[in-house]
Design an enzyme around this catalytic site. Structure first.
Site, mmCIF file in Angstrom:
data_model
loop_
_atom_site.group_PDB
_atom_site.id
_atom_site.type_symbol
_atom_site.label_atom_id
_atom_site.label_comp_id
_atom_site.label_asym_id
_atom_site.label_seq_id
_atom_site.Cartn_x
_atom_site.Cartn_y
_atom_site.Cartn_z
ATOM 1 N N SER A 94 18.299 20.782 52.319
ATOM 2 C CA SER A 94 16.872 21.045 52.571
ATOM 3 C C SER A 94 16.024 21.190 51.314
ATOM 4 O O SER A 94 14.799 21.212 51.410
ATOM 5 C CB SER A 94 16.719 22.314 53.406
ATOM 6 O OG SER A 94 16.936 22.005 54.749
ATOM 7 N N LYS A 143 13.344 18.636 50.960
ATOM 8 C CA LYS A 143 12.146 18.581 51.807
ATOM 9 C C LYS A 143 10.821 18.646 51.038
ATOM 10 O O LYS A 143 9.904 17.881 51.329
ATOM 11 C CB LYS A 143 12.214 19.678 52.883
ATOM 12 C CG LYS A 143 13.315 19.416 53.925
ATOM 13 C CD LYS A 143 13.515 20.607 54.861
ATOM 14 C CE LYS A 143 14.599 20.347 55.898
ATOM 15 N NZ LYS A 143 14.952 21.541 56.675
ATOM 16 N N TYR A 200 16.672 10.837 57.266
ATOM 17 C CA TYR A 200 16.585 12.248 56.879
ATOM 18 C C TYR A 200 17.955 12.795 56.467
ATOM 19 O O TYR A 200 18.083 13.516 55.470
ATOM 20 C CB TYR A 200 15.972 13.063 58.037
ATOM 21 C CG TYR A 200 16.230 14.530 57.924
ATOM 22 C CD1 TYR A 200 15.550 15.310 56.991
ATOM 23 C CD2 TYR A 200 17.203 15.150 58.722
ATOM 24 C CE1 TYR A 200 15.822 16.663 56.863
ATOM 25 C CE2 TYR A 200 17.474 16.499 58.600
ATOM 26 C CZ TYR A 200 16.791 17.252 57.667
ATOM 27 O OH TYR A 200 17.066 18.588 57.530
ATOM 28 N N TYR A 204 13.452 29.587 54.836
ATOM 29 C CA TYR A 204 13.857 29.738 56.227
ATOM 30 C C TYR A 204 13.025 30.857 56.852
ATOM 31 O O TYR A 204 11.840 30.982 56.566
ATOM 32 C CB TYR A 204 15.365 29.997 56.342
ATOM 33 C CG TYR A 204 16.179 28.863 55.769
ATOM 34 C CD1 TYR A 204 15.975 27.550 56.193
ATOM 35 C CD2 TYR A 204 17.158 29.080 54.816
ATOM 36 C CE1 TYR A 204 16.716 26.496 55.667
ATOM 37 C CE2 TYR A 204 17.911 28.026 54.294
ATOM 38 C CZ TYR A 204 17.681 26.744 54.723
ATOM 39 O OH TYR A 204 18.404 25.715 54.194
ATOM 40 N N VAL A 262 21.228 24.508 52.865
ATOM 41 C CA VAL A 262 22.481 25.062 53.390
ATOM 42 C C VAL A 262 23.702 24.773 52.526
ATOM 43 O O VAL A 262 24.753 25.374 52.729
ATOM 44 C CB VAL A 262 22.814 24.579 54.829
ATOM 45 C CG1 VAL A 262 21.936 25.234 55.850
ATOM 46 C CG2 VAL A 262 22.767 23.087 54.932
HETATM 47 N N1 GLU Z 1 20.946 18.404 56.599
HETATM 48 C C1 GLU Z 1 20.794 19.757 57.032
HETATM 49 C C2 GLU Z 1 20.314 19.814 58.473
HETATM 50 O O1 GLU Z 1 19.472 19.067 58.850
HETATM 51 C C3 GLU Z 1 19.848 20.465 56.090
HETATM 52 C C4 GLU Z 1 19.646 21.877 56.508
HETATM 53 C C5 GLU Z 1 19.235 22.797 55.381
HETATM 54 O O2 GLU Z 1 19.622 22.649 54.232
HETATM 55 O O3 GLU Z 1 18.492 23.713 55.719
HETATM 56 O O4 GLU Z 1 20.783 20.580 59.257
#
Ligand code: GLU
Length: 422
Positions: A64, A67, A189, A241, A259
């Site tokens: 993430s 993003k 993604y 988060y 994550v």
């Molecule tokens: N590829 C992970 C997902 O979509 C990224 C989640 C994250 O790092 O928060 O669940």
């Protein structure tokens, strides 16, 4: 002399390394294989120096933390209005992978949760899925400073189990906000999340945001200022988060966690920071990463809201010169922003000019922002037209009207010495 900064980072690394709480993410099977003890900290300055402690060359998937950069690319490719018409900017208060939309707008709430990130990915320019991903990967690579490969194993592992993300893709398509094929959007993604980085790369990527969109080492302008402002704002409110409020009050650095166990932070104008350690707390944030950021913020005064007092003391002093052409000289200092220029104007306009010439000595000013430039130009105009004085600007580094702005009603000098000569 040996710089104390690496020693300080090593101490933070050692202390935070004692934390053994949390658990490695396992909902992506391949991530469960990560060594839970890996721990690295890297800090990149806006002039491109990188300090690191621990396993700073260890590679992992960006997850993430991709993003904000994808959001930046979408903003650069499509413009703010088009992106805002598709993805909101409000914190969701929900888990990152919640299958939900804003009930009022029908949009994903923000680009830092998965629904918003899948949509943001779809807005990256490219005629098909491959072109989109390649444009994204190459831009990430320019921001990091070298080519970033994708981890096929992590991609395959997540792609085989990514039912929630696929559900979100189909939901976005069903409500009409996603223009491309939902499976392509989710696959792109997941590929984006599988791009690999190390802590040094991430620190440099964060430093690019901290540096107003200019990659500190190459000097390349990657994102315009308006884009950077948007990205950092969303990181500030939605990046951690569902613990964003706690983070903002204790650490106060625009950030994004992933994550895989990384957290990036970008402190505008100062540094980019990256920490990696795979054990996560109940919100999905790296346990050691959180503690390391808390330490850095506290020890180094990095909280965004810890504002310096510099802006208020722009006028160092004023004096009138002797000689044939007495001149009232105002000595200005520091970076001029609104609060600084306001205090300067207040002091200068408090009484009529004390001589028939007024000079602003900008020798000790390093930057004047747009609003301060406009205010200063107006002050010069009024001094000239209303008070009928000759205005002089002593500006050896050309900080006033840097970007080709004309300075009418004033004569430029390069040194205070020239005052007595002219
Ligand atoms: N590829 C992970 C997902 O979509 C990224 C989640 C994250 O790092 O928060 O669940």
């Amino acid at each position: 002399m040996r710089s104390p900064i690496p020693d300080y980072l090593a101490e933070v690394h050692d202390t935070c390394g004692e934390l053994l709480g949390g658990a490695v993410a396992d909902y992506i099977p391949e991530l469960a294989a990560a060594d839970p003890d890996t721990f690295a900290i890297a800090l990149a300055t806006v002039d491109g120096t990188v300090y690191a402690a621990g396993e700073a060359d260890h590679r992992f998937t960006i997850q993430s933390m991709s993003k904000p950069f994808t959001y930046g690319i979408a903003l650069a490719d499509r413009g703010l209005d088009q992106v805002l018409a598709k993805v909101g900017v409000e914190p969701s208060g929900e888990a990152f992978n919640e299958i939900s939309l804003d009930p009022d707008t029908g949009q994903p709430r923000n680009p830092m949760i998965n629904a918003g990130a899948i949509l943001t990915h779809s807005l990256v320019e490219g005629e098909d899925a491959d072109a989109r991903f390649e444009h994204l990967r190459q831009t990430f690579s320019r921001i990091a400073g070298h080519p970033l490969p994708m981890d096929e194993d992590v991609f395959t592992s997540e792609w085989a189990t990514t039912h929630r993300n696929l559900a979100m893709g189909h939901m976005l398509k069903a409500v009409g906000v996603l223009d491309i094929d939902p499976v392509d959007a989710v696959e792109g993604y997941v590929r984006q999340c599988s791009i690999t980085v190390n802590c040094r790369d991430l620190a440099m990527m964060a430093a690019t945001l901290a540096n107003g969109g200019v990659q500190p080492a190459s000097g390349e302008l990657i994102f315009r200022r308006r884009v950077v402002r948007q990205v950092l704002s969303v990181m500030t409110t939605c990046g951690m988060y569902d613990a964003a409020g706690d983070w903002l009050t204790t650490v106060g650095i625009p950030a994004k966690s992933g994550v895989s166990g990384g957290i990036i932070g970008a402190l505008p104008g100062q540094v980019g920071i990256a920490v990696f350690s795979p054990r996560l707390d109940e919100h999905g944030n790296s346990v050691r990463g959180l503690r390391a950021f808390e330490r850095l913020s506290r020890d180094m005064g990095m909280h965004l809201m810890d504002v310096t007092r510099d802006a208020r003391t722009s006028l160092r002093g004023s004096y009138v010169t002797d000689g044939d052409h007495p001149t009232e000289v105002h000595k200005v200092q520091g970076d001029l922003r609104f609060a600084g220029v306001e205090s300067l104007v207040r002091a200068v306009s408090a009484q009529p000019p004390r001589a028939s010439r007024v000079a602003f000595d900008l020798t000790r000013v390093s930057e004047i922002d747009d609003v301060s430039t406009r205010v200063l130009l107006e002050v010069i105009r009024r001094l000239h037209l209303d008070d009928k004085v000759e205005v002089l600007i002593i500006d050896p580094d050309h900080v006033l009207g840097e970007h080709g702005v004309e300075v009418p009603y004033a004569r430029r000098l390069h040194h205070v010495r020239e005052l007595t000569a002219s």
